[in-house]
Design an enzyme around this catalytic site. Structure first.
Site, short mmCIF file in Angstrom:
data_model
loop_
_atom_site.label_atom_id
_atom_site.label_comp_id
_atom_site.label_asym_id
_atom_site.label_seq_id
_atom_site.Cartn_x
_atom_site.Cartn_y
_atom_site.Cartn_z
CG HIS A 121 -1.95 1.01 1.49
ND1 HIS A 121 -1.49 2.13 1.82
CD2 HIS A 121 -3.26 0.93 1.44
CE1 HIS A 121 -2.91 3.04 2.03
NE2 HIS A 121 -3.69 2.18 1.59
CG ASP A 198 0.56 -2.42 6.16
OD1 ASP A 198 -0.36 -2.69 6.79
OD2 ASP A 198 0.42 -1.87 5.10
CD GLN A 201 -7.02 -5.01 3.84
OE1 GLN A 201 -7.79 -5.82 3.81
NE2 GLN A 201 -7.11 -3.80 3.62
CE LYS A 224 -7.96 -0.61 5.83
NZ LYS A 224 -6.68 -0.42 4.79
CB CYS A 362 -4.00 3.16 -1.52
SG CYS A 362 -5.20 4.44 -1.37
C1 PLP Z 1 -5.82 0.13 4.65
C2 PLP Z 1 -4.45 -0.08 4.53
C3 PLP Z 1 -3.45 0.81 4.92
C4 PLP Z 1 -3.69 2.17 5.24
O1 PLP Z 1 -4.31 2.17 6.24
P1 PLP Z 1 -5.15 3.39 6.95
O2 PLP Z 1 -6.02 3.05 7.95
O3 PLP Z 1 -5.94 4.10 5.98
O4 PLP Z 1 -4.17 4.47 7.66
C5 PLP Z 1 -2.11 0.49 4.58
N1 PLP Z 1 -1.65 -0.85 4.21
C6 PLP Z 1 -2.84 -1.66 4.08
C7 PLP Z 1 -2.45 -3.12 3.61
C8 PLP Z 1 -4.06 -1.42 4.05
O5 PLP Z 1 -5.22 -2.07 3.62
#
Ligand code: PLP
Length: 404
Positions: A121, A198, A201, A224, A362
């Protein structure tokens, strides 16, 4: 197993209609819906004990502090984080990553290398590019194979004694593919590199144990995982969080302030400058309680069932290409049909009450890699059903007929 009717009854938004049709919400990778208990926690805080935390001697302040800190404890246990003080509240996953990258000059020196993957992302690319520019380090990229998985041989080739940091998502939001993060971490540690995962997800969709993974940093988004927006989590190993400079200066994060020198508070406060999103933290605590009650194993198993069924049904559409169609993935299906623009499909199925994502999600480098402008992305959660998938597939077929 899940009592799906009972689960759905707990999400008020699922009762609504869109364009005269029952809402089919398949944009869970962008944000999840919220159960009543989370909405109630927000209303309860503002109705009954709204106060600033950590400072007041009065009853409301103490009550708010207690509930906020209990939420932190909930979140700690949920991800098997060793200590509450390593469970930092941020404003979201993007904030969590930036909090690490902005101070990572203590770990990454001039001439060092930072490895990212080709399926990140933008929020897990740009902060590291900024870091590299600042310190004169080099950004290296793990390529992605045609099937959407990372090229682990190429990763091995990239690792060397200049590798200072490796940053990879646990699950790709653009493709849904689950990356072999335990192995990625192990190999990075073999060359003494640090790793940030990260988890935007993975959180809320699978059991995450940050200690079992041996991640140095792990980041999550509250919105999320059934929590509200504006709240996220940053986990870090204690000695690394102690070494990492604070991201923002202000109230709450200090020990002593004078014009000659300021000393910082200990963890977690060093990274929590200013009045935090108190309500968001409390509501995230409620979301974690709720996810525990439904059961993460139940959630993962059911969402996998939806993934398998959805993949099977979508494959019946002539000309469909699914990107990242591998066994080890989350309930995210990213696809195109022939050369139809994803935006056109998304617009037509929206008229039929179906919320899917279209575009680059993104993650422009992923689209560049597959030489496409974007994809249609259907992402499922444990409150979705196979019947909804049938409705979506029918709508897709109709859209394709209209557009080809
Ligand atoms: C949504 C997402 C982000 C960004 O998270 P925010 O809640 O918008 O700050 C970063 N990495 C991944 C894999 C995402 O799905």
């Amino acid at each position: 197993m899940l009592d799906i009717a009972k689960v759905r009854a707990q999400f008020p938004i699922l009762k609504r209609e869109v364009n005269g049709k029952p809402l089919v919400y398949f944009d869970n990778a962008a944000t999840s819906q919220k159960p009543q208990v989370v909405i109630d926690a927000i209303v309860d805080y503002y109705s009954n004990y709204n106060a600033n935390i950590h400072r007041g001697v009065h009853a409301l302040s103490q009550e708010a502090t207690d509930v906020y800190e209990a939420a932190r404890e909930n979140v700690r246990a949920f991800f098997n984080i060793p200590l509450a003080k390593q469970t930092l509240f941020t404003s979201g996953n993007t904030h969590s990553i930036n909090a690490v990258a902005s101070g990572a000059h203590v770990f990454v020196k001039e001439g060092d290398e930072v490895i990212v993957s080709a399926v990140e992302h933008h929020s897990n690319i740009v902060p590291w590019q900024m870091l590299c520019e600042r310190v004169g380090a080099h950004l290296k990229v793990i390529p992605v194979l045609d099937n959407g998985t990372l090229d682990m041989d190429a990763y091995q080739q990239l690792l060397n004694d200049k590798t200072a940091f490796v940053v990879v998502n646990h699950v790709s939001n653009a493709l849904g593919v689950t990356n072999p993060v335990a192995e990625i971490i192990k190999r990075a540690h073999a060359v003494n590199a640090l790793v940030l995962i990260d988890g935007a997800q993975s959180c809320g969709h699978m059991k995450v144990d940050v200690q079992a993974l041996d991640a140095d940093f792990y980041t999550m988004s509250g919105h999320k995982m059934c929590g509200p927006t504006g709240i996220g989590i940053l986990y870090g190993k204690e000695h690394l969080l102690n070494e990492l400079p604070p991201y923002q200066g202000g109230g709450e994060m200090i020990d002593q302030v004078s014009f000659e020198k300021t000393t910082y508070a200990g963890l977690p406060h060093k990274f929590e400058a200013g009045t935090p999103n108190i309500c968001g933290g409390i509501a995230l605590g409620a979301a974690v309680d709720y996810l525990n009650e439904v059961g993460m194993d139940n959630i993962a198993a059911y969402e996998h069932e939806l993934l398998v069924y959805g993949t099977e049904q979508l494959k019946k559409i002539d000309g469909i290409t699914i990107y990242g169609d591998v066994p080890d993935k989350a309930a995210v299906i990213s696809f195109n049909v022939s050369s139809i623009h994803p935006y056109d499909i998304g617009t037509i199925v929206d008229k039929l009450g179906i919320a899917v994502r279209t575009g680059h999600h993104c993650a422009q480098p992923v689209m560049t890699r597959f030489n496409i402008p974007g994809t249609v992305r259907a992402s499922f959660a444990f409150y979705n059903t196979k019947e909804e998938i049938d409705v979506m597939v029918q709508a897709m077929q109709r859209a394709v007929m209209m557009l080809s």
